[in-house]
Design an enzyme around this catalytic site. Structure first.
Site, short mmCIF file in Angstrom:
data_model
loop_
_atom_site.label_atom_id
_atom_site.label_comp_id
_atom_site.label_asym_id
_atom_site.label_seq_id
_atom_site.Cartn_x
_atom_site.Cartn_y
_atom_site.Cartn_z
N CYS A 124 0.83 -1.21 0.00
CA CYS A 124 0.00 0.00 0.00
C CYS A 124 0.87 1.26 0.00
O CYS A 124 1.68 1.48 0.90
CB CYS A 124 -0.91 -0.01 1.22
SG CYS A 124 -1.68 1.56 1.61
N CYS A 180 0.32 3.55 2.99
CA CYS A 180 0.94 2.97 4.19
C CYS A 180 2.43 3.31 4.24
O CYS A 180 2.97 3.63 5.31
CB CYS A 180 0.76 1.45 4.20
SG CYS A 180 -0.96 0.91 4.22
#
Length: 434
Positions: A63, A66
């Site tokens: 991600c 993230c």
């Protein structure tokens, strides 16, 4: 083929559940050293019970958001560790440790949750290190403050910052809002001003006491409540002012609105950054102020087309609907579109038509339903469903194989291969949205 079926069935637990990491024991002792903890299924509960306050980042390695968040958490962790009531930051690879993700309803990455004495609450605040620290300090602050001077009031407001609404009870007995301060501690700042001057009354725009003033610094909004000071009416005032008069609709505000039982008067515009849209929002604020039994929100097609288009055609904008917050919305007959010069009158006509029942009920479009399903079923569950379908089809093929030994086996192999390849080419972890 039957042997293959046995092997596949035996692989079910392996495919649906990751093995529990043995990197740390369940009784592992943690220390508050300013480092971000890496948790897994073997030590998660131990960490949650060890610390009174812990912010957990449920992330996925692939991600992009993230990866951007990670250094911010690394920078915030040592500062939060030095507080009188330390706050620990931890992270969990939710893409790997799926049982934790399922247990805490993780449906996107990154998802942040604050565990306060073991109780999880969604974190919707800022994600830059400096602002995150200021936001999280709210968690360990007193339920409410008693202010005894103008300077104490001003200091309280300044320290509170912009990320929570602020409630100040002027000349109000603290027992009147004490329960509310405890109940809504994670959503707002509460205080009682015992001593203040007329200058403070002018500054905070109230002309008599007792009064409960709400401030929403992020939206430059202020509201005053003069009674009746009974718990039911006080709580209604607090709940109504937790969100701005007219709320921009996005993923974060939708999460907040899910706890609000009021229907949403939704205005759909082409682009919410355009000046004409901002002027329309000003008119909506006036309407919202007079209709606090409803939530007012707006969304731009340019900003979030997928959401806006679930409420019908967006070819003629701006338009208004009333959304239940679930699967249905209501159009007001002959008053849907808000166009022309006198938009204030058209907004009033729309609201009057809604309250008089001149409405048609409609269902949000299928794409929204798909979004709801996706929010409830994470990618591992999708894998499981695809796998079960494949098993059923494989069993059916084997049964057919028992009655026809000549040509079906090769067909079954090819069908099974195509099903598997199609399923796994669609549902790949790297294709998931953050």
């Amino acid at each position: 083929m039957k042997n293959l079926l046995v092997v596949v069935v035996l692989l079910v637990p392996f495919l649906l559940f990751n093995p529990i990491s043995s990197s740390s024991s369940a009784d592992e002792q943690f220390s508050v050293d300013g480092k971000v903890l890496e948790l897994d299924e073997s030590n998660f509960e131990s960490a949650i019970s060890r610390f009174d306050f812990i912010l957990v980042d449920f992330y996925a390695p692939w991600c992009g958001h993230c990866k951007s968040l990670s250094p911010e958490l690394d920078a915030a962790a040592p500062v939060l560790a030095t507080l009188r009531e330390p706050i620990v930051i931890a992270k969990v690879n939710a893409d790997k440790f799926t049982r934790l993700a399922q247990k805490y309803d993780i449906d996107g990455y990154p998802t942040l949750k604050i565990f306060s004495h073991g109780v999880p609450v969604d974190y919707y605040g800022p994600r830059k290190a400096e602002l995150l620290v200021r936001y999280l300090k709210k968690l360990v602050a007193p339920d409410f403050s008693v202010l005894d001077s103008d300077s104490a009031i001003n200091n309280f407001v300044e320290a509170a910052g912009n990320y929570f609404p602020i409630y100040i009870g002027f000349g109000l007995d603290q027992s009147m809002i004490e329960k509310l301060a405890v109940k809504y501690k994670k959503k707002a700042w509460f205080s009682v001003a015992k001593d203040f001057s007329e200058d403070a009354m002018v500054l905070y725009d109230f002309d008599k006491v007792p009064a409960l003033v709400s401030l929403n610094p992020s939206y430059n909004e202020r509201s005053t409540f003069y009674g009746p000071f009974e718990e039911e009416f006080l709580e209604d005032f607090v709940k109504q002012n937790l969100i701005p008069l007219v709320t921009p609709i996005n993923l974060e505000t939708l999460k907040i609105l899910k706890d609000d039982a009021r229907k949403v008067v939704l205005t759909i515009v082409e682009d919410d950054e355009e000046e004409k849209a901002k002027e329309l929002v000003k008119l909506l604020k006036a309407a919202a102020s007079a209709n606090r039994d409803l939530v007012f929100g707006y969304v731009g097609v340019k900003q979030w087309a997928d959401f806006a288009e679930t409420f019908g055609s967006t070819s003629k904008l701006p338009k208004m609907v009333v959304w239940s917050g679930r699967e249905e919305y209501f159009s007001v007959i002959d008053s849907e579109r808000i166009a022309g010069e006198d938009q204030a009158t058209q907004i009033s006509r729309f609201l009057q038509g809604y309250k008089e029942g001149r409405i048609t009920e409609e269902k949000v479009r299928g794409r929204s339903m798909l979004a709801i399903i996706n929010s409830l079923i994470n990618i591992r569950t999708v894998y499981a469903l695809v796998f079960v379908v494949a098993i059923v089809m494989l069993i059916q093929s084997i049964n057919k194989d028992d009655s026809d030994h000549e040509r079906v086996p090769n067909q079954v192999d090819n069908a099974g291969s195509s099903i598997s390849e199609a399923a796994y080419s669609v549902y790949k972890p790297e294709d998931k949205e953050d």
